[in-house]
Design a protein around this motif. Structure first.
Motif, PDB file in Angstrom:
ATOM      1  N   THR A   1     -55.876   6.012  45.757  1.00  0.00           N
ATOM      2  CA  THR A   1     -56.816   4.915  45.967  1.00  0.00           C
ATOM      3  C   THR A   1     -56.084   3.752  46.618  1.00  0.00           C
ATOM      4  N   GLU A   2     -56.845   2.790  47.080  1.00  0.00           N
ATOM      5  CA  GLU A   2     -56.205   1.620  47.697  1.00  0.00           C
ATOM      6  C   GLU A   2     -55.332   0.883  46.685  1.00  0.00           C
ATOM      7  N   ASP A   3     -55.810   0.797  45.449  1.00  0.00           N
ATOM      8  CA  ASP A   3     -55.008   0.134  44.414  1.00  0.00           C
ATOM      9  C   ASP A   3     -53.704   0.879  44.162  1.00  0.00           C
ATOM     10  N   GLN A   4     -53.763   2.206  44.188  1.00  0.00           N
ATOM     11  CA  GLN A   4     -52.537   2.987  43.965  1.00  0.00           C
ATOM     12  C   GLN A   4     -51.550   2.799  45.114  1.00  0.00           C
ATOM     13  N   ARG A   5     -52.055   2.667  46.305  1.00  0.00           N
ATOM     14  CA  ARG A   5     -51.168   2.427  47.451  1.00  0.00           C
ATOM     15  C   ARG A   5     -50.497   1.066  47.345  1.00  0.00           C
ATOM     16  N   LYS A   6     -51.296   0.074  46.970  1.00  0.00           N
ATOM     17  CA  LYS A   6     -50.714  -1.266  46.784  1.00  0.00           C
ATOM     18  C   LYS A   6     -49.680  -1.241  45.667  1.00  0.00           C
ATOM     19  N   GLU A   7     -49.986  -0.495  44.612  1.00  0.00           N
ATOM     20  CA  GLU A   7     -49.050  -0.411  43.485  1.00  0.00           C
ATOM     21  C   GLU A   7     -47.729   0.213  43.936  1.00  0.00           C
ATOM     22  N   GLU A   8     -47.797   1.254  44.771  1.00  0.00           N
ATOM     23  CA  GLU A   8     -46.569   1.866  45.288  1.00  0.00           C
ATOM     24  C   GLU A   8     -45.716   0.825  46.018  1.00  0.00           C
ATOM     25  N   ILE A   9     -46.358   0.021  46.819  1.00  0.00           N
ATOM     26  CA  ILE A   9     -45.630  -1.003  47.582  1.00  0.00           C
ATOM     27  C   ILE A   9     -45.085  -2.074  46.641  1.00  0.00           C
ATOM     28  N   GLU A  10     -45.954  -2.606  45.797  1.00  0.00           N
ATOM     29  CA  GLU A  10     -45.568  -3.751  44.975  1.00  0.00           C
ATOM     30  C   GLU A  10     -44.541  -3.381  43.901  1.00  0.00           C
ATOM     31  N   LYS A  11     -44.746  -2.232  43.260  1.00  0.00           N
ATOM     32  CA  LYS A  11     -43.791  -1.828  42.228  1.00  0.00           C
ATOM     33  C   LYS A  11     -42.428  -1.491  42.817  1.00  0.00           C
ATOM     34  N   GLY A  12     -42.447  -1.020  44.050  1.00  0.00           N
ATOM     35  CA  GLY A  12     -41.171  -0.774  44.722  1.00  0.00           C
ATOM     36  C   GLY A  12     -40.355  -2.046  44.826  1.00  0.00           C
ATOM     37  N   PHE A  13     -40.991  -3.107  45.290  1.00  0.00           N
ATOM     38  CA  PHE A  13     -40.277  -4.394  45.389  1.00  0.00           C
ATOM     39  C   PHE A  13     -39.894  -4.920  44.011  1.00  0.00           C
ATOM     40  N   SER A  14     -40.805  -4.782  43.043  1.00  0.00           N
ATOM     41  CA  SER A  14     -40.504  -5.288  41.702  1.00  0.00           C
ATOM     42  C   SER A  14     -39.329  -4.532  41.082  1.00  0.00           C
ATOM     43  N   ALA A  15     -39.250  -3.228  41.342  1.00  0.00           N
ATOM     44  CA  ALA A  15     -38.146  -2.434  40.794  1.00  0.00           C
ATOM     45  C   ALA A  15     -36.814  -2.836  41.416  1.00  0.00           C
ATOM     46  N   VAL A  16     -36.824  -3.066  42.716  1.00  0.00           N
ATOM     47  CA  VAL A  16     -35.591  -3.492  43.381  1.00  0.00           C
ATOM     48  C   VAL A  16     -35.168  -4.868  42.857  1.00  0.00           C
ATOM     49  N   LYS A  17     -36.150  -5.733  42.660  1.00  0.00           N
ATOM     50  CA  LYS A  17     -35.850  -7.054  42.106  1.00  0.00           C
ATOM     51  C   LYS A  17     -35.255  -6.926  40.708  1.00  0.00           C
ATOM     52  N   TRP A  18     -35.826  -6.044  39.897  1.00  0.00           N
ATOM     53  CA  TRP A  18     -35.300  -5.840  38.544  1.00  0.00           C
ATOM     54  C   TRP A  18     -33.851  -5.358  38.606  1.00  0.00           C
ATOM     55  N   ALA A  19     -33.595  -4.388  39.501  1.00  0.00           N
ATOM     56  CA  ALA A  19     -32.246  -3.817  39.581  1.00  0.00           C
ATOM     57  C   ALA A  19     -31.219  -4.843  40.051  1.00  0.00           C
ATOM     58  N   LEU A  20     -31.624  -5.682  40.993  1.00  0.00           N
ATOM     59  CA  LEU A  20     -30.690  -6.657  41.570  1.00  0.00           C
ATOM     60  C   LEU A  20     -30.576  -7.924  40.723  1.00  0.00           C
ATOM     61  N   GLY A  21     -31.626  -8.184  39.963  1.00  0.00           N
ATOM     62  CA  GLY A  21     -31.673  -9.475  39.278  1.00  0.00           C
ATOM     63  C   GLY A  21     -32.009 -10.597  40.243  1.00  0.00           C
ATOM     64  N   ALA A  22     -32.499 -10.251  41.408  1.00  0.00           N
ATOM     65  CA  ALA A  22     -32.888 -11.234  42.432  1.00  0.00           C
ATOM     66  C   ALA A  22     -33.837 -10.559  43.399  1.00  0.00           C
ATOM     67  N   SER A  23     -34.690 -11.340  44.017  1.00  0.00           N
ATOM     68  CA  SER A  23     -35.670 -10.765  44.939  1.00  0.00           C
ATOM     69  C   SER A  23     -34.994 -10.252  46.209  1.00  0.00           C
ATOM     70  N   PRO A  24     -35.383  -9.058  46.661  1.00  0.00           N
ATOM     71  CA  PRO A  24     -34.848  -8.553  47.931  1.00  0.00           C
ATOM     72  C   PRO A  24     -35.539  -9.218  49.115  1.00  0.00           C
ATOM     73  N   SER A  25     -35.215  -8.736  50.302  1.00  0.00           N
ATOM     74  CA  SER A  25     -35.865  -9.239  51.514  1.00  0.00           C
ATOM     75  C   SER A  25     -37.272  -8.654  51.618  1.00  0.00           C
ATOM     76  N   PRO A  26     -38.192  -9.382  52.240  1.00  0.00           N
ATOM     77  CA  PRO A  26     -39.545  -8.845  52.444  1.00  0.00           C
ATOM     78  C   PRO A  26     -39.579  -7.862  53.610  1.00  0.00           C
ATOM     79  N   PHE A  27     -38.750  -6.812  53.508  1.00  0.00           N
ATOM     80  CA  PHE A  27     -38.630  -5.762  54.525  1.00  0.00           C
ATOM     81  C   PHE A  27     -39.076  -4.449  53.883  1.00  0.00           C
ATOM     82  N   PHE A  28     -39.978  -3.742  54.535  1.00  0.00           N
ATOM     83  CA  PHE A  28     -40.554  -2.536  53.949  1.00  0.00           C
ATOM     84  C   PHE A  28     -40.556  -1.402  54.961  1.00  0.00           C
ATOM     85  N   ARG A  29     -40.267  -0.196  54.469  1.00  0.00           N
ATOM     86  CA  ARG A  29     -40.423   0.990  55.323  1.00  0.00           C
ATOM     87  C   ARG A  29     -41.350   1.985  54.627  1.00  0.00           C
TER      88      ARG A  29
END
Ligand code: ZN
Length: 314
Positions: free
Chosen positions: A162-190
């Protein structure tokens, strides 16, 4: 349909051929990694990331130019899909690495980049980032740019999502990287598999997140040996004369090919361009919380077993 493209501040150039980052990660030979899912979740350790050191290789590939990207409106890069922003000069390349962080192979890639005092953009998978936050911290500590590549590497053109699931894939990806780094990554997506559903391209535009396709795909995931990674990459690069190169720090053959590939780039007169974001991504609190909940990650710094469980008699 796309939101208006952002601006590249290609004029914001600084030469740092001798000031590049240096990883302390030991060189290791990679091993074949399984698919992007199963691995035990490891709690983030409290150890600080290794410090940068100046480049000590006088003949290093280095960094030819640094560009800063204003990601307002979600600009797209990589001529395989986005043709508006032609900012690379002849003989300039951008090195990009997908699907990490992963043991052995990612540290090996970091070592090779450090030996050449050069840099790349890493697009880690969210789940992998929760498995191996310490490896991702090493990527950051070495000064590389870090974006995101979804939470679980789902192909976002899959009609079952669903559209919500697609957004979740994108958003959780960034949130997970932020969690791992302890800081927000760049707004760069592939996008995984370079599959670009138009509605998600539009969505990323509204989130002010830049999208990265590539100019040339190394097809390293298909390579039968390291030499094939080098041959395919250089053949395509020599034809184009410049470009954003897609590789995978997840793959053994890429890790093994990189020292010789970087030397070949240097010998053939190519220069590496470092792409940095003007500002970090703004993750959404809802997905930051979901990452913590789904991955059962600790919300406070983890304590070593020895400080929790002590044997008082045997
Ligand atoms: Zn991928």
């Amino acid at each position: 349909m796309r939101i208006a493209a952002g601006l590249i501040f290609a004029g914001a150039v600084s030469l740092c051929a001798t000031g590049a980052a240096w990883s302390q990660t030991p060189a290791t030979k990679g091993t074949t990694a399984p698919a992007a899912t199963a691995a035990p979740a490891l709690p983030p350790a409290a150890t600080p990331a290794p410090a940068k050191a100046p480049c000590s290789n006088p003949d290093a590939l280095g960094i030819g130019r640094v560009v800063e990207i204003d990601t307002t409106g979600g600009p797209g890069f990589g001529f395989e899909h986005f043709k508006q922003l032609d900012f690379l000069r002849e003989k300039e390349v951008v090195l990009t690495f997908d699907d990490g962080p992963w043991p052995l192979n990612t540290p090996s890639v970091l070592k090779s980049l450090a030996d050449e005092c050069t840099t790349g953009i890493f697009f880690p998978i969210g789940k992998h980032s929760t498995y191996y936050p310490e490896i991702l911290k090493q990527v950051a500590a070495a000064g590389h740019t870090i974006g995101s590549h979804t939470w679980s590497h789902a192909t976002l053109t899959n009609k079952k999502l669903t559209e919500d699931q697609r957004k979740e894939e994108i958003e959780k990806g960034f949130s997970a990287v932020k969690w791992a780094l302890g800081a927000s990554p760049s707004p760069f997506f592939r996008f995984p598999a370079l599959q670009h559903p138009p509605e998600m391209v539009t969505y990323l535009g509204t989130r002010n997140i830049a999208m990265f396709s590539c100019d040339l795909d190394s097809f390293d995931f298909k390579a039968r040996n390291p030499q094939q990674v080098i041959d395919v990459t250089m053949k395509k690069l020599d034809k184009l004369g410049k470009g954003i190169i897609l590789m995978h720090d997840f793959h053994k053959h890429t890790a093994e090919a990189l020292p010789a590939l970087l030397r070949k780039l240097k010998a053939d007169g190519y220069k590496v361009v470092q792409m940095k974001a003007k500002a970090p991504v703004q993750t959404l609190p809802q997905y930051d919380e979901e990452v913590l909940k789904d991955a059962k990650l600790p919300t406070v710094s983890s304590r070593p077993v020895s400080s929790v469980v002590q044997t008082i008699s045997e």
